[in-house]
Design a protein around this motif. Structure first.
Motif, mmCIF file in Angstrom:
data_model
loop_
_atom_site.group_PDB
_atom_site.id
_atom_site.type_symbol
_atom_site.label_atom_id
_atom_site.label_comp_id
_atom_site.label_asym_id
_atom_site.label_seq_id
_atom_site.Cartn_x
_atom_site.Cartn_y
_atom_site.Cartn_z
ATOM 1 N N SER A 20 53.874 -68.782 -33.775
ATOM 2 C CA SER A 20 55.054 -67.911 -33.887
ATOM 3 C C SER A 20 56.345 -68.613 -33.501
ATOM 4 C CB SER A 20 54.864 -66.672 -33.002
ATOM 5 O OG SER A 20 53.715 -65.950 -33.388
ATOM 6 N N GLY A 21 56.254 -69.825 -32.960
ATOM 7 C CA GLY A 21 57.466 -70.585 -32.621
ATOM 8 C C GLY A 21 58.282 -69.904 -31.544
ATOM 9 N N ARG A 22 59.575 -69.706 -31.860
ATOM 10 C CA ARG A 22 60.470 -69.109 -30.868
ATOM 11 C C ARG A 22 60.080 -67.681 -30.493
ATOM 12 N NH1 ARG A 22 66.438 -70.783 -33.258
ATOM 13 N NH2 ARG A 22 66.193 -73.079 -33.093
ATOM 14 N N ARG A 23 59.316 -67.058 -31.331
ATOM 15 C CA ARG A 23 58.934 -65.658 -31.064
ATOM 16 C C ARG A 23 57.562 -65.576 -30.384
ATOM 17 N NH1 ARG A 23 59.800 -61.896 -35.934
ATOM 18 N NH2 ARG A 23 60.814 -60.582 -34.378
ATOM 19 N N TRP A 24 57.213 -66.609 -29.667
ATOM 20 C CA TRP A 24 55.895 -66.665 -29.056
ATOM 21 C C TRP A 24 55.673 -65.547 -28.040
ATOM 22 C CZ3 TRP A 24 55.302 -67.305 -23.808
ATOM 23 C CH2 TRP A 24 56.421 -67.768 -23.089
ATOM 24 N N ARG A 25 56.735 -65.155 -27.336
ATOM 25 C CA ARG A 25 56.566 -64.078 -26.349
ATOM 26 C C ARG A 25 56.180 -62.768 -27.034
ATOM 27 N NH1 ARG A 25 61.019 -66.837 -24.436
ATOM 28 N NH2 ARG A 25 60.828 -67.720 -22.320
ATOM 29 N N ARG A 26 56.786 -62.523 -28.195
ATOM 30 C CA ARG A 26 56.495 -61.299 -28.949
ATOM 31 C C ARG A 26 55.013 -61.256 -29.346
ATOM 32 N NH1 ARG A 26 59.621 -57.836 -32.183
ATOM 33 N NH2 ARG A 26 58.563 -56.984 -34.032
ATOM 34 N N THR A 27 54.509 -62.370 -29.836
ATOM 35 C CA THR A 27 53.110 -62.445 -30.247
ATOM 36 C C THR A 27 52.177 -62.375 -29.045
ATOM 37 O OG1 THR A 27 53.707 -63.767 -32.177
ATOM 38 C CG2 THR A 27 51.415 -63.856 -31.461
ATOM 39 N N LEU A 28 52.534 -63.062 -27.972
ATOM 40 C CA LEU A 28 51.692 -63.066 -26.775
ATOM 41 C C LEU A 28 51.558 -61.662 -26.201
ATOM 42 C CD1 LEU A 28 50.101 -64.575 -24.608
ATOM 43 C CD2 LEU A 28 52.278 -64.980 -23.409
ATOM 44 N N THR A 29 52.671 -60.957 -26.065
ATOM 45 C CA THR A 29 52.598 -59.593 -25.504
ATOM 46 C C THR A 29 51.867 -58.643 -26.445
ATOM 47 O OG1 THR A 29 54.812 -59.112 -26.404
ATOM 48 C CG2 THR A 29 54.679 -59.861 -24.108
ATOM 49 N N ALA A 30 52.004 -58.854 -27.748
ATOM 50 C CA ALA A 30 51.271 -58.019 -28.706
ATOM 51 C C ALA A 30 49.767 -58.227 -28.571
ATOM 52 C CB ALA A 30 51.722 -58.334 -30.127
ATOM 53 N N ASN A 31 49.343 -59.478 -28.442
ATOM 54 C CA ASN A 31 47.917 -59.754 -28.296
ATOM 55 C C ASN A 31 47.375 -59.208 -26.983
ATOM 56 O OD1 ASN A 31 47.805 -61.035 -30.757
ATOM 57 N ND2 ASN A 31 47.995 -63.095 -29.927
ATOM 58 N N LEU A 32 48.151 -59.383 -25.907
ATOM 59 C CA LEU A 32 47.735 -58.824 -24.619
ATOM 60 C C LEU A 32 47.600 -57.310 -24.700
ATOM 61 C CD1 LEU A 32 49.950 -60.950 -22.190
ATOM 62 C CD2 LEU A 32 47.442 -60.840 -22.138
ATOM 63 N N SER A 33 48.574 -56.659 -25.329
ATOM 64 C CA SER A 33 48.561 -55.194 -25.434
ATOM 65 C C SER A 33 47.419 -54.711 -26.315
ATOM 66 C CB SER A 33 49.897 -54.703 -25.994
ATOM 67 O OG SER A 33 50.969 -55.075 -25.150
ATOM 68 N N ALA A 34 47.178 -55.410 -27.438
ATOM 69 C CA ALA A 34 46.096 -55.007 -28.339
ATOM 70 C C ALA A 34 44.738 -55.136 -27.649
ATOM 71 C CB ALA A 34 46.131 -55.844 -29.612
ATOM 72 N N ASN A 35 44.542 -56.210 -26.904
ATOM 73 C CA ASN A 35 43.279 -56.380 -26.189
ATOM 74 C C ASN A 35 43.110 -55.319 -25.105
ATOM 75 O OD1 ASN A 35 42.212 -58.566 -27.597
ATOM 76 N ND2 ASN A 35 43.352 -60.059 -26.384
ATOM 77 N N LEU A 36 44.198 -54.963 -24.433
ATOM 78 C CA LEU A 36 44.133 -53.904 -23.421
ATOM 79 C C LEU A 36 43.753 -52.576 -24.056
ATOM 80 C CD1 LEU A 36 44.599 -52.734 -20.593
ATOM 81 C CD2 LEU A 36 47.034 -52.546 -21.162
ATOM 82 N N LEU A 37 44.394 -52.239 -25.179
ATOM 83 C CA LEU A 37 44.086 -50.976 -25.860
ATOM 84 C C LEU A 37 42.635 -50.951 -26.334
ATOM 85 C CD1 LEU A 37 47.375 -50.497 -27.913
ATOM 86 C CD2 LEU A 37 46.630 -49.135 -25.952
ATOM 87 N N ARG A 38 42.184 -52.081 -26.893
ATOM 88 C CA ARG A 38 40.781 -52.157 -27.323
ATOM 89 C C ARG A 38 39.833 -51.981 -26.154
ATOM 90 N NH1 ARG A 38 38.405 -56.966 -28.630
ATOM 91 N NH2 ARG A 38 39.268 -57.613 -26.612
ATOM 92 N N ASN A 39 40.141 -52.600 -25.005
ATOM 93 C CA ASN A 39 39.296 -52.456 -23.827
ATOM 94 C C ASN A 39 39.223 -51.006 -23.361
ATOM 95 O OD1 ASN A 39 38.802 -55.200 -23.756
ATOM 96 N ND2 ASN A 39 40.333 -55.635 -22.189
ATOM 97 N N LEU A 40 40.366 -50.341 -23.312
ATOM 98 C CA LEU A 40 40.398 -48.950 -22.870
ATOM 99 C C LEU A 40 39.593 -48.052 -23.799
ATOM 100 C CD1 LEU A 40 44.174 -48.652 -21.852
ATOM 101 C CD2 LEU A 40 42.211 -48.771 -20.305
ATOM 102 N N TRP A 41 39.722 -48.288 -25.106
ATOM 103 C CA TRP A 41 39.012 -47.449 -26.074
ATOM 104 C C TRP A 41 37.496 -47.688 -25.977
ATOM 105 C CZ3 TRP A 41 38.729 -43.171 -28.291
ATOM 106 C CH2 TRP A 41 37.988 -42.957 -29.454
ATOM 107 N N ALA A 42 37.083 -48.943 -25.902
ATOM 108 C CA ALA A 42 35.651 -49.235 -25.789
ATOM 109 C C ALA A 42 35.077 -48.608 -24.523
ATOM 110 C CB ALA A 42 35.429 -50.747 -25.787
ATOM 111 N N TYR A 43 35.803 -48.708 -23.428
ATOM 112 C CA TYR A 43 35.367 -48.117 -22.155
ATOM 113 C C TYR A 43 35.178 -46.608 -22.289
ATOM 114 C CZ TYR A 43 36.868 -45.505 -17.989
ATOM 115 O OH TYR A 43 37.021 -44.554 -17.012
ATOM 116 N N VAL A 44 36.153 -45.921 -22.883
ATOM 117 C CA VAL A 44 36.064 -44.462 -23.019
ATOM 118 C C VAL A 44 34.845 -44.078 -23.857
ATOM 119 C CG1 VAL A 44 37.160 -42.444 -24.064
ATOM 120 C CG2 VAL A 44 38.510 -43.989 -22.647
ATOM 121 N N VAL A 45 34.655 -44.744 -24.978
ATOM 122 C CA VAL A 45 33.539 -44.417 -25.863
ATOM 123 C C VAL A 45 32.200 -44.631 -25.152
ATOM 124 C CG1 VAL A 45 32.325 -45.120 -27.967
ATOM 125 C CG2 VAL A 45 34.812 -44.846 -27.997
ATOM 126 N N ILE A 46 32.050 -45.772 -24.487
ATOM 127 C CA ILE A 46 30.779 -46.071 -23.822
ATOM 128 C C ILE A 46 30.514 -45.107 -22.672
ATOM 129 C CG2 ILE A 46 29.499 -47.813 -22.524
ATOM 130 C CD1 ILE A 46 29.876 -48.326 -25.578
#
Length: 412
Positions: free
Chosen positions: A221-247
């Motif tokens: 992502s070059g100069r926009r690396w922070r945008r991509t990094l925070t998006a990936n962190l947030s997506a993984n957090l949301l996925r973790n929360l959803w998997a936890y709730v379902v299980i």
């Protein structure tokens, strides 16, 4: 405490349990015999959809300048990760699609987009959890070793922290599952070399996962690396929360019973079926919610037939629910919100010692056993005749009350 005689708890004779087994075996045969191109097309389209959604989400995150673009892209990426985790990775690793003989969609080759190693998870989950479901001391998924989920687990002072542990586990669920799989693998090998090999395998998988989400894509992502990094962190957090709730909603709400190791002694296939039915819980879901949960809203059906394709669980559920009605067994289900509330109530309640709890150890919402049907009995003065009569009366009354309760639950 936990159930040690499942037939007595269910008020079924040995003949009833064997008849139930025959009907469940018939369901398996019907589904297995009907598997074909429609099912193969389903999983292939699901994989194609997930990959397209993942790519579109990353492009939107990278190319969009507006905040709404980041939000939409991150949400789409979280959805893509959830689908890969549950409807694809979890179910493929169960062998649900091995019948296709496709080397790319097979339990022996699929590596999911999670921190844990698929092969390590398969042992801890497919074997330790599904074979010994909800058997206290044998099923490591019963609270995952950090949460007291039944009164059969002795209270310890650090259980006071389990509401906080629960939040931590929810947000880091993929990492907890990864360590859970590693510890199970290390426990079953003898040599230090084998243990080290499993540890290296996990560290290598973590390096690849973290490198992909937190180094490679941000670097691209070059100069926009922070945008991509925070998006990936947030997506993984949301996925973790959803998997936890379902299980958690499939295993820990009221009605998901627990069992003692004594129940495993001479356990038949029929009794194993019955243990899966009594030890799990569903939540109601439409087609979209079912897909996003990997069809694990049908947790009862999944535990009965873990290796049957998930796209068939909805039709299996209709027949399983009819069997529960026929044999007067509870079919534990409810809305997602209700099941999660009941789970949270148990987690917070069992953080405290038993002396602060109101219900008995054999007849609590989260912990029950066949002994609750005997609590009304007292030793009579006639030396035994009255006691046997009292036992018959108490069991008849308990059966009638249980049937009224089960029918009330089915109506809701």
């Amino acid at each position: 405490m936990a159930i040690s005689d499942i037939k007595e708890y269910a008020h079924l004779t040995e003949e009833d349990v064997e008849a139930l087994r025959s009907e469940l075996d018939a369901i398996r045969r019907d589904i297995t015999d009907s598997l074909g191109e429609r099912d193969a097309t389903y999983i292939r389209r699901t994989i194609a959809f997930q990959r397209a959604l993942d790519a579109a989400a990353r492009l939107l995150i990278h190319c969009s300048r507006a905040r709404i673009g980041w939000i939409l892209g991150t949400t789409a990426l979280a959805l893509a990760k959830s689908v890969e985790n549950m409807e694809i990775g979890h179910n493929v690793s169960h062998g649900q699609w091995d019948w296709m003989n496709d080397p790319e969609i097979h339990s022996s080759t699929w590596e999911w987009d999670m921190a844990g190693v698929s092969s390590q998870w398969q042992y801890s989950h497919n074997y330790r959890h599904h074979v010994f479901s909800n058997v206290v001391g044998m099923d490591d998924d019963l609270g995952f070793g950090v949460i007291r989920i039944t009164r059969d687990q002795p209270w310890k002072p650090d259980n006071l922290l389990q509401p906080l542990r629960n939040l931590l586990l929810a947000s880091t669920f993929e990492w907890g599952i990864a360590l859970h799989g590693l510890y199970s693998e290390r426990d079953r090998v003898d040599t230090a070399a084998e243990k080290s090999a499993h540890t290296r395998a996990l560290l290598g998988k973590i390096a690849r996962q973290a490198g992909k989400d937190y180094v490679l894509f941000p670097a691209v992502s070059g100069r926009r690396w922070r945008r991509t990094l925070t998006a990936n962190l947030s997506a993984n957090l949301l996925r973790n929360l959803w998997a936890y709730v379902v299980i958690f909603c499939g295993h820990f709400p009221d009605g998901a019973e627990k069992f003692t190791p004594a129940e495993l002694e001479h356990e038949t296939r029929a009794e194993w079926y019955l243990r899966q039915m009594l030890g799990t819980a569903n939540f109601r879901a439409g087609a979209v919610l079912a897909f996003l949960s990997g069809n694990l809203c049908y947790q009862i059906e999944h535990h009965l037939f873990p290796d049957l394709p998930s796209n068939r669980y909805a039709e299996i559920a209709t027949r399983v629910r009819d069997l529960c009605e026929k044999y007067d067994l509870p079919y534990t289900t409810g809305s997602l919100a209700k099941q999660y509330f009941l789970t949270l109530r148990t987690i917070h309640k069992l953080a405290f010692p038993d002396r602060f709890l109101s219900a008995t150890a054999d007849d609590a919402p989260e912990t029950a056993s066949e002994l609750k049907f005997r609590t009304a009995l007292t030793e009579p003065a006639d030396g035994g005749t009255g006691r046997r009569a009292g036992l018959r009366t108490a069991l008849r009354e308990a059966t009638a009350n249980r049937r009224r309760h089960a029918k009330g639950r089915r109506r809701t």
